[in-house]
Structures are given as C-alpha cells and as structure tokens.
Design a protein around this motif. Structure first.
Motif, mmCIF file in Angstrom:
data_model
loop_
_atom_site.group_PDB
_atom_site.id
_atom_site.type_symbol
_atom_site.label_atom_id
_atom_site.label_comp_id
_atom_site.label_asym_id
_atom_site.label_seq_id
_atom_site.Cartn_x
_atom_site.Cartn_y
_atom_site.Cartn_z
ATOM 1 N N GLY A 193 -5.877 -14.218 56.308
ATOM 2 C CA GLY A 193 -6.092 -15.609 56.931
ATOM 3 C C GLY A 193 -6.666 -16.510 56.176
ATOM 4 N N GLY A 194 -8.020 -15.804 55.731
ATOM 5 C CA GLY A 194 -9.087 -16.651 55.039
ATOM 6 C C GLY A 194 -8.437 -17.282 53.490
ATOM 7 N N LEU A 195 -7.674 -16.402 53.104
ATOM 8 C CA LEU A 195 -7.189 -16.645 51.838
ATOM 9 C C LEU A 195 -6.210 -17.940 52.247
ATOM 10 N N TRP A 196 -5.240 -17.832 53.078
ATOM 11 C CA TRP A 196 -4.319 -19.188 53.574
ATOM 12 C C TRP A 196 -4.934 -20.165 53.736
ATOM 13 N N THR A 235 -10.739 -20.841 40.916
ATOM 14 C CA THR A 235 -11.068 -19.568 40.353
ATOM 15 C C THR A 235 -12.076 -18.908 41.432
ATOM 16 N N SER A 236 -12.976 -19.684 41.901
ATOM 17 C CA SER A 236 -13.920 -19.193 42.919
ATOM 18 C C SER A 236 -13.377 -18.513 44.081
ATOM 19 N N VAL A 237 -12.221 -18.986 44.665
ATOM 20 C CA VAL A 237 -11.522 -18.468 45.712
ATOM 21 C C VAL A 237 -10.803 -17.132 45.251
ATOM 22 N N SER A 238 -10.129 -17.161 44.003
ATOM 23 C CA SER A 238 -9.764 -15.885 43.616
ATOM 24 C C SER A 238 -10.444 -14.744 43.383
ATOM 25 N N GLN A 239 -11.544 -15.217 42.783
ATOM 26 C CA GLN A 239 -12.859 -14.224 42.175
ATOM 27 C C GLN A 239 -13.259 -13.516 43.878
ATOM 28 N N LYS A 240 -13.725 -14.249 44.615
ATOM 29 C CA LYS A 240 -14.033 -13.822 45.851
ATOM 30 C C LYS A 240 -12.918 -13.137 46.584
ATOM 31 N N ILE A 241 -11.762 -13.403 46.511
ATOM 32 C CA ILE A 241 -10.781 -12.508 47.304
ATOM 33 C C ILE A 241 -10.504 -11.470 46.752
ATOM 34 N N TYR A 242 -10.399 -11.207 45.291
ATOM 35 C CA TYR A 242 -10.353 -10.142 44.628
ATOM 36 C C TYR A 242 -11.463 -9.311 44.812
ATOM 37 N N LYS A 243 -12.788 -9.625 44.870
ATOM 38 C CA LYS A 243 -13.864 -8.723 45.369
ATOM 39 C C LYS A 243 -13.831 -7.977 46.544
ATOM 40 N N LEU A 244 -13.514 -9.028 47.772
ATOM 41 C CA LEU A 244 -13.552 -8.521 48.955
ATOM 42 C C LEU A 244 -12.177 -7.554 49.183
ATOM 43 N N GLY A 256 -1.626 -0.528 54.388
ATOM 44 C CA GLY A 256 -2.426 -1.360 53.188
ATOM 45 C C GLY A 256 -2.034 -2.145 51.921
ATOM 46 N N PHE A 257 -0.493 -2.038 51.965
ATOM 47 C CA PHE A 257 -0.063 -2.539 50.783
ATOM 48 C C PHE A 257 -0.263 -4.048 50.854
ATOM 49 N N ASP A 258 -0.296 -4.627 52.034
ATOM 50 C CA ASP A 258 -0.584 -6.318 51.928
ATOM 51 C C ASP A 258 -2.034 -6.490 51.007
ATOM 52 N N ILE A 259 -2.881 -5.825 51.481
ATOM 53 C CA ILE A 259 -4.207 -6.038 50.563
ATOM 54 C C ILE A 259 -4.160 -5.637 49.095
ATOM 55 N N MET A 260 -3.352 -4.631 48.812
ATOM 56 C CA MET A 260 -3.194 -4.127 47.453
ATOM 57 C C MET A 260 -2.562 -5.082 46.659
ATOM 58 N N LEU A 264 4.188 -19.816 46.857
ATOM 59 C CA LEU A 264 4.877 -18.406 46.774
ATOM 60 C C LEU A 264 3.666 -17.630 47.509
ATOM 61 N N ILE A 265 2.438 -17.629 47.319
ATOM 62 C CA ILE A 265 1.572 -16.812 47.654
ATOM 63 C C ILE A 265 1.282 -17.148 49.217
ATOM 64 N N MET A 266 1.422 -18.357 49.464
ATOM 65 C CA MET A 266 1.315 -18.821 51.089
ATOM 66 C C MET A 266 2.246 -18.085 51.901
ATOM 67 N N ARG A 267 3.535 -18.257 51.280
ATOM 68 C CA ARG A 267 4.619 -17.784 52.150
ATOM 69 C C ARG A 267 4.495 -16.205 52.378
ATOM 70 N N MET A 268 4.097 -15.345 51.232
ATOM 71 C CA MET A 268 4.092 -14.124 51.437
ATOM 72 C C MET A 268 2.745 -13.569 52.364
ATOM 73 N N VAL A 269 1.732 -14.338 52.261
ATOM 74 C CA VAL A 269 0.535 -14.075 53.176
ATOM 75 C C VAL A 269 0.824 -14.460 54.484
ATOM 76 N N GLU A 270 1.735 -15.334 54.760
ATOM 77 C CA GLU A 270 2.087 -15.803 56.205
ATOM 78 C C GLU A 270 2.989 -14.336 56.726
ATOM 79 N N TYR A 271 4.016 -13.939 56.157
ATOM 80 C CA TYR A 271 4.661 -12.722 56.490
ATOM 81 C C TYR A 271 3.756 -11.463 56.867
ATOM 82 N N PHE A 272 2.561 -11.263 55.607
ATOM 83 C CA PHE A 272 1.712 -10.094 55.793
ATOM 84 C C PHE A 272 0.876 -10.368 57.072
#
Length: 336
Positions: free
Chosen positions: A46-49, A127-136, A90-94, A24-32
């Motif tokens: 793109g890094g998250l994808w 978990t590591s990916v999520s924490q990194k993306i949350y911080k960024l 900025g809604f995409d990153i929020m 689900l997240i990948m599909r939404m990120v592709e659109y954003f």
C-alpha cells in the motif's frame, strides 16, 4: 504560446517508458493488496502504491503542461481484483523486490538522458522510493525466512593480483577450473534467485492465459527460466558450492486470470530487458571464460524470446507505440 522549457526527445521517451512501467506496477500491486492476508505485506504494498500514484499524477501533469498526449499504459481494465489468488506465501513481496531492481536500473538510465530540472527531480524521487522499498522488501523476506542469503566465504586477509591468462580459462572440459571468486558467486546467486521468481511468475501466467499462442509463449518462457537455473546451478556444483536460492512461494491451482494478457505480455517484455542487462553484466564482470560464454549464450536466447513476444504484442494490438521524431523524408515526399 511557446513553452519556455520544452522537453527533449530523450526526456519524452523516458517519461513515456516510465509511465508504462509505473501503471503496470500499480495494477499488479492493487491485485496483490486485495489478495494479501498478511498486514505487514499489505502495508508495504500500500505504501508503494501511494508513492507511485503521486508520481504518476506528476507525470500526467507534466504531459499536460508540455502538450503531450497522455499514454494509455495499464488501466483498471487490465486487472481483475475479483480473481482468486494466483500465488501465495510471500510471492507478492518477492516479486515486488524484483520490480524495484528493474526500476532502479531504469531510473539510472533515464537520469543519464535527462536535462530538464523537473524531470530530474521526478527520477530522483522515484529512485529514492525504489531504494526504500527494495530495502524494506529484502528485510521483510529475510525476517519471514523466504529469502536465501548468498553463501558465506572466508574473509580475504591479503591483497593478490591476477598472474597470467590461466585465471580466465575454463572452456577446456578436461582442465581444472579455478575456484569461483566472490563477485562471480554473487552474480550466479542473483541469477538463480531472479529466475526462480521469474519461473513462478510466468508459470502463473501460463496457467491462466486463454489465447493459445500467448499460453505457448509463457510455457516457452518457463523452459528458458529452467534452463538458466540449471546452467548456473551446475556451475556452482562443479565448484563445490551447494546452496538454494529459493523464492519460498508457490503457484496456486487457479486458472482465472488476474491480469489482462496485454499486461502479462508487457510484464514479461520488461523483465526480458532486465534479464539481458543482467546477463551482459554477468558476461563482462565474470572472469572465467566458460561462465562468460554461458552468460552470452543465455542473453542471445532471451533476446530472441523477447523478439517473439514483441511480435505477439504487435499482432494483438497490445504494443503502445513510443513517441517518435517527425518523418521528415515522408513529409518532403508527400509535399509534391
């Protein structure tokens, strides 16, 4: 040939749930990514994808090794990259930041039910990916002036202990209520912040939904978000705390759906679960009983709203069934 390290039921279940969420997240990120005109945001998305794609491949490989049918999840059929922008500024990153909050909570739960080394390694990595993306995401939003900080407070100089039940009082409308403590203030700020983002998300969904009952469901969700924001803001104002936790974004006038109704309904389903957990946390760790009561009542509203959404998903064939144990009673009954 028997597997040397078969997965347990809890691991199969959490991996299935993880696959649903990641696709689900990948599909939404592709659109954003497709709609973003800000390079720093595109790089973050793109890094998250790329990270999620790697772990989705890991999950699919594990399903294959274990002889588990690959879930459907969300596919390219659930996203329309040609749809015009539904959100801006900025809604995409929020929203990405909110998704990573959900993910961090889910991985903690999933790790608690994991016994297989390979499964635990997957959740450690995610978990590591999520924490990194949350911080960024947080740093990006603060730099752009999109994210509001919680109110500043006077730093504590002494240690105090609660004396008596008066600290918990608050239900009597004619009695004075004590000032909010810092933990309560943080919980209320987070609740307003999350609901502001949720309100924008579901407003966009309502705007482009085509099925009448789905549109009505999203409109009902908008009102539930507004109710929560109003409730929490009133508590703050009553405590002479004035601030705004705004998302700094808007919904465009587009009515072209970028996502399938199946995806939009499942997204709200996931966020409902996150909201119930968040309200439960707020209920337990808020020490003024009027705030705890309001959190509990809101959790009840979210629960029944979520149940209504599940019924719609099932009715339209959008709810993929989780793996389940063998129906022993049915097998025995039919073997006659």
């Amino acid at each position: 040939m028997a597997l040397t390290n078969p997965l347990s039921a809890s691991e199969v279940g959490t991996l299935w749930l993880t696959y649903q969420e990641k696709t689900l997240i990948m599909r939404m990120v592709e659109y954003f990514i497709e709609k973003s005109n800000e390079q720093e945001a595109k790089n973050l998305l793109g890094g998250l994808w790329q990270e999620l794609h790697y772990y989705v491949m890991q999950l699919e490989q594990l399903f294959k090794e274990q002889g588990i049918v690959k879930p459907v999840g969300m596919t390219s059929a659930d996203v329309n990259l040609e749809a015009p922008p539904l959100y801006d500024n900025g809604f995409d990153i929020m929203f990405l930041r909110i998704l990573k909050e959900v993910s961090m909570g889910m991985y903690t739960m999933n790790m608690n039910m994991a016994y297989n080394d390979q499964v635990m390694t997957i959740y450690e990595g995610l978990t590591s990916v999520s924490q990194k993306i949350y911080k960024l995401s947080t740093l990006y939003l603060l730099e752009k002036g999109i994210l509001s900080l919680p109110p500043k407070v006077t730093m504590p100089k002494t240690v105090e202990f609660i004396k008596g039940k008066k600290y918990q009082s608050g239900l009597n409308p004619f009695a004075d209520k004590r000032a909010l403590n810092d933990l309560e203030l943080g919980i209320l700020h987070h609740a307003i912040e999350s609901n502001n983002v949720g309100l924008l998300l579901i407003t966009g969904f309502a705007q482009c939904a085509k099925t009448p009952e789905v549109k009505a469901y999203f409109v009902k969700g908008m009102e539930l978000c507004k109710k929560q924001i109003k409730t929490f803001e009133e508590i703050l104002l009553d405590s002479n705390v004035h601030f705004s936790a705004t998302s700094g974004s808007t919904v465009t006038t587009s009515t072209v759906p970028p996502f399938s109704e199946k995806l939009m309904m499942h997204c709200i389903y996931l966020l409902n679960g996150f909201s119930i957990v968040g309200n439960s946390f707020g209920t337990f760790f808020t020490f003024r009983n009027d705030i705890s009561m309001k959190n509990a009542l809101i959790a009840k509203d979210i629960f029944f709203y979520g149940q209504e959404g599940m019924e719609i998903k099932i009715k339209h064939g959008w709810f993929e069934e989780p793996p389940q144990m063998e129906d022993r009673a049915g097998i025995i009954k039919n073997n006659q």
